[in-house]
Design a protein around this motif. Structure first.
Motif, PDB file in Angstrom:
ATOM      1  N   ILE A 543      65.771 -34.265   3.504  1.00 39.82           N
ATOM      2  CA  ILE A 543      66.249 -33.052   2.815  1.00 39.82           C
ATOM      3  C   ILE A 543      67.265 -33.376   1.732  1.00 39.82           C
ATOM      4  N   GLN A 544      68.268 -34.193   2.083  1.00 37.30           N
ATOM      5  CA  GLN A 544      69.342 -34.490   1.133  1.00 37.30           C
ATOM      6  C   GLN A 544      68.799 -35.195  -0.106  1.00 37.30           C
ATOM      7  N   ASP A 545      67.943 -36.199   0.096  1.00 34.89           N
ATOM      8  CA  ASP A 545      67.386 -36.940  -1.041  1.00 34.89           C
ATOM      9  C   ASP A 545      66.497 -36.056  -1.895  1.00 34.89           C
ATOM     10  N   LEU A 546      65.713 -35.210  -1.247  1.00 33.27           N
ATOM     11  CA  LEU A 546      64.783 -34.355  -1.980  1.00 33.27           C
ATOM     12  C   LEU A 546      65.527 -33.313  -2.815  1.00 33.27           C
ATOM     13  N   LEU A 547      66.542 -32.682  -2.229  1.00 35.03           N
ATOM     14  CA  LEU A 547      67.314 -31.683  -2.976  1.00 35.03           C
ATOM     15  C   LEU A 547      68.056 -32.321  -4.142  1.00 35.03           C
ATOM     16  N   SER A 548      68.581 -33.522  -3.938  1.00 32.01           N
ATOM     17  CA  SER A 548      69.278 -34.233  -5.019  1.00 32.01           C
ATOM     18  C   SER A 548      68.320 -34.524  -6.170  1.00 32.01           C
ATOM     19  N   ALA A 549      67.097 -34.918  -5.812  1.00 34.50           N
ATOM     20  CA  ALA A 549      66.097 -35.210  -6.846  1.00 34.50           C
ATOM     21  C   ALA A 549      65.703 -33.953  -7.609  1.00 34.50           C
ATOM     22  N   LEU A 550      65.528 -32.840  -6.890  1.00 31.22           N
ATOM     23  CA  LEU A 550      65.146 -31.580  -7.532  1.00 31.22           C
ATOM     24  C   LEU A 550      66.269 -31.044  -8.421  1.00 31.22           C
ATOM     25  N   ALA A 551      67.513 -31.252  -7.994  1.00 41.98           N
ATOM     26  CA  ALA A 551      68.646 -30.814  -8.807  1.00 41.98           C
ATOM     27  C   ALA A 551      68.738 -31.627 -10.092  1.00 41.98           C
ATOM     28  N   LYS A 552      68.387 -32.898  -9.994  1.00 45.65           N
ATOM     29  CA  LYS A 552      68.438 -33.775 -11.164  1.00 45.65           C
ATOM     30  C   LYS A 552      67.305 -33.460 -12.133  1.00 45.65           C
ATOM     31  N   GLU A 553      66.118 -33.142 -11.586  1.00 45.35           N
ATOM     32  CA  GLU A 553      64.961 -32.793 -12.428  1.00 45.35           C
ATOM     33  C   GLU A 553      64.391 -31.459 -11.938  1.00 45.35           C
ATOM     34  N   PRO A 554      65.043 -30.348 -12.258  1.00 44.84           N
ATOM     35  CA  PRO A 554      64.627 -29.046 -11.719  1.00 44.84           C
ATOM     36  C   PRO A 554      63.259 -28.574 -12.197  1.00 44.84           C
ATOM     37  N   GLU A 555      62.751 -29.206 -13.248  1.00 40.81           N
ATOM     38  CA  GLU A 555      61.423 -28.815 -13.730  1.00 40.81           C
ATOM     39  C   GLU A 555      60.314 -29.287 -12.793  1.00 40.81           C
TER      40      GLU A 555
END
Length: 633
Positions: A543-555
């Protein structure tokens, strides 16, 4: 332990809460209620404002003081603002959505609405309104809330338009942004029933909770502001504006009480000394032509160093009234309303490059005796004159008592002077907006929401959340999303309410503290995340890694981010093979440690499959293989 007995001092306090409403459109035009980046402004214009007379031929005293200095107000406009904000077009009818929300709030506070609502103009000439006034309408009264110290009355609820946001000050010009101007807000005023700092905070917390319970108010910095009205028995009513944080309210009340008590002590001392203030203003510019003090050199260059004589004030100008603030600071605040940087007074001199000899020269020149204090201001002649006049007026008030005034909250809990308390002359009817009928049938049709406190209790009883988690999610901006998700996953084997809540109010703040821009995360990102966990496409540990990735590339969509991180669905046979190999390669270690080898081996397995396989599943598989190896041995 409190420093003072507030009941003995006769403390009375009341709150004014200003809360922006989350309506789609502004109060008197159809522009959206969105905040813009100043760099997006596509044009600007400027105005000069002045105080005007009321219908009774009077000028508001606060407005008069605000226009002492001729300031230029520059306004940044956008493609999301219109001629109403520019004050170049009459206002439209009052926003029905904002009125409905306001009535819902009134109902929560047990208030009685007016039969007919009239919009008024409230004079405001600090530049925050292009028109020089703010539109406001009295909507309801006679409400209350219950506190641990008894009932606190809610005297009034008004619907108002928000002011423009100040961007910066450049010299005598002030830059405002028009994106905020006109956003609907409610102003809730309590009765002066608050009798302690702790009760002030409790009342503010309750009002905030009621407002957020509607789900129809804006969230974030600057969307809610608290003003505090405070007095003690021998003091005066003081309004403190702009208390942004709840944590500050108690300190604000305590320190205002302390300020008033210290000012009363100073008054008593001045009266015993038979102190008085000389009216004459002395021009001492010539005494500092050759000064080495850089601040006075600037004053001489600008044109004037003026002085005032305060008889028998020596030692009291430097008397502390709040931590780090003295009576001289109060004098300086008044002087600053004229546009100067501050003052000099003999309780703090020699200092700032001003020598003992120069101080004596000034004292001799204006006839100061032992026990007298001298105030000096250095600036342009007109500014210096207005500033020294303001100091003289404030020094006279020090002898008379505590002035009624409006002050601004400072970040440390202290306050600084803003302007006099406004009078009745600041209000007059708004003739461009028609009156609105508030029928009993209309008011009865307004539905009220479940309070956040009750919702938290329901999350404990119905969803199995612990008290801390239930309260956090109830007060979170993610509350609507949480309620949607717990309905979707009510009977899911892999996603439960605790996991959802911990993700929204635990993991998200944690990664924000680590520098992740979590404001980029959308509801769709979270929904995609829980779909993936439900389908066992990723493990909870991801969860933590995935949310961090989505926040970095929200598109990215959630499946795209999963693929990019390599968090694909796991093959049970592959995992089982890896675990068997790990156990066989560490046979000697297992024989030595026995079942205690589970922890170290789990670290190896988790390192390989973190984010791809649920830790609980890995633990079960490893324990099974470990038990088999030990039993065979």
């Amino acid at each position: 332990m409190e420093k003072y007995d507030y009941s003995e001092l006769g403390l009375k306090a009341g709150l004014e809460i200003h809360q922006q409403l989350d309506s789609k459109e502004k109060l008197f035009c159809r522009c959206p209620t969105i905040i813009r980046d100043v760099k997006d402004s596509d044009f600007e214009f400027f105005r000069y404002l002045r105080a005007t007379e009321s219908e009774m031929g009077e000028k508001d005293r606060a407005a008069v003081e605000q226009t002492k200095i001729r300031r230029k107000y520059v306004y940044k406009a956008y493609d999301t603002t219109c001629l109403v904000e520019n004050d170049e077009e009459p206002p439209r009818e009052l926003n029905k959505e904002a009125l409905d929300i306001s009535l819902e709030v009134a109902k929560l506070f047990n208030m009685k609405p007016v039969d007919q609502m009239h919009v008024m103009r409230k004079i405001v000439v600090d530049g925050s309104n292009t028109s020089g006034f703010q539109r406001t309408a009295f909507l309801a009264s006679d409400g209350y809330i219950e506190t641990s110290d008894g009932r606190c009355g809610i005297d009034s609820l008004c619907v108002e338009e928000e002011a423009a946001q100040k961007v910066e000050e450049i010299g005598d010009s002030i830059i405002y942004s028009l994106d905020r101007l006109g956003i609907p807000l409610v102003e809730i005023a309590t009765a002066p029933d608050i009798t302690s700092p702790s009760q002030a905070r409790e009342v503010a917390e309750q009002i905030g909770m009621f407002l957020r319970s509607t789900g129809k108010v804006k969230r974030g910095l600057g969307t809610i502001r608290q003003d505090v009205n405070i007095s003690i028995a021998e003091g005066a009513r003081v309004e403190i504006k702009g208390v942004q944080a709840l944590d500050l309210i108690e300190d604000i009340v305590r320190r205002e009480v302390e300020r008033q008590l210290n000012l009363l002590f100073i008054r008593q001392e001045l009266m015993e000394r038979k102190a008085f203030v000389c009216e004459e203003i002395y021009d001492v510019t010539g005494l500092f032509v050759d000064t080495k003090s850089k601040v006075l050199q600037k004053g001489v260059k600008k044109g004037a160093v003026l002085a005032a004589l305060l008889r028998k004030f020596d030692g009291l100008v430097g008397k502390e009234v709040q931590p780090g603030r003295r009576l001289g600071t109060e004098f300086s605040d008044r002087a600053k309303t004229a546009g100067v940087g501050g003052i000099f007074h003999t309780d703090e001199l020699p200092n700032y490059g001003i020598t003992e000899k120069e101080v004596k020269t000034v004292r001799d020149a204006i006839g100061a005796s032992v026990g007298d204090a001298v105030i000096m201001v250095a600036d342009e002649p007109e500014k210096a004159r207005l500033a020294i006049e303001a100091v003289i007026a404030r020094a006279k008030e020090a002898i008379e008592g505590i002035p009624e005034e409006t002050r601004k909250a400072l970040p440390d809990g202290n306050t600084a002077y803003m302007r006099p308390l406004p009078g009745a002359a600041r209000m007059y009817p708004e003739t461009d907006v028609p009156q609105i009928e508030i029928s009993q049938e209309y008011f009865d049709s307004i539905e009220t929401p479940e309070l956040l406190t009750e919702r938290a209790k329901r999350f404990i009883s119905e969803n199995g959340l612990n008290k801390e988690l239930a309260e956090k999610i109830a007060y979170s901006k993610h509350l609507p999303l949480f309620e949607d998700l717990i309905e979707i996953y009510r009977k899911d084997a892999n996603v439960n309410s605790t996991l959802i809540a911990r993700t929204l109010v635990g993991i998200v703040p944690e990664i924000r503290r680590n520098g992740v821009e979590t404001e980029n995360l959308t509801d769709e990102h979270f929904k995609g995340l829980f779909v993936a966990i439900s389908n066992q496409e990723i493990a909870k540990e991801a969860i933590q890694d995935l949310l961090s990735a989505l926040a970095k590339e929200p598109e990215l969509s959630t499946p795209e981010a999963i693929s990019k991180l390599g968090l694909s669905a796991f093959d049970p046979e592959e995992v089982e093979t890896f675990i068997k190999k790990t156990v066989m390669e560490r046979g000697d270690f297992i024989k030595e440690k026995g079942p205690a080898a589970l922890g170290p081996l789990m670290g190896i397995v988790m390192k390989e499959y973190r984010g791809m396989v649920d830790g609980k599943i890995l633990s079960q598989m490893l324990k099974k293989e470990l038990d088999s190896f030990i039993n065979q041995g």
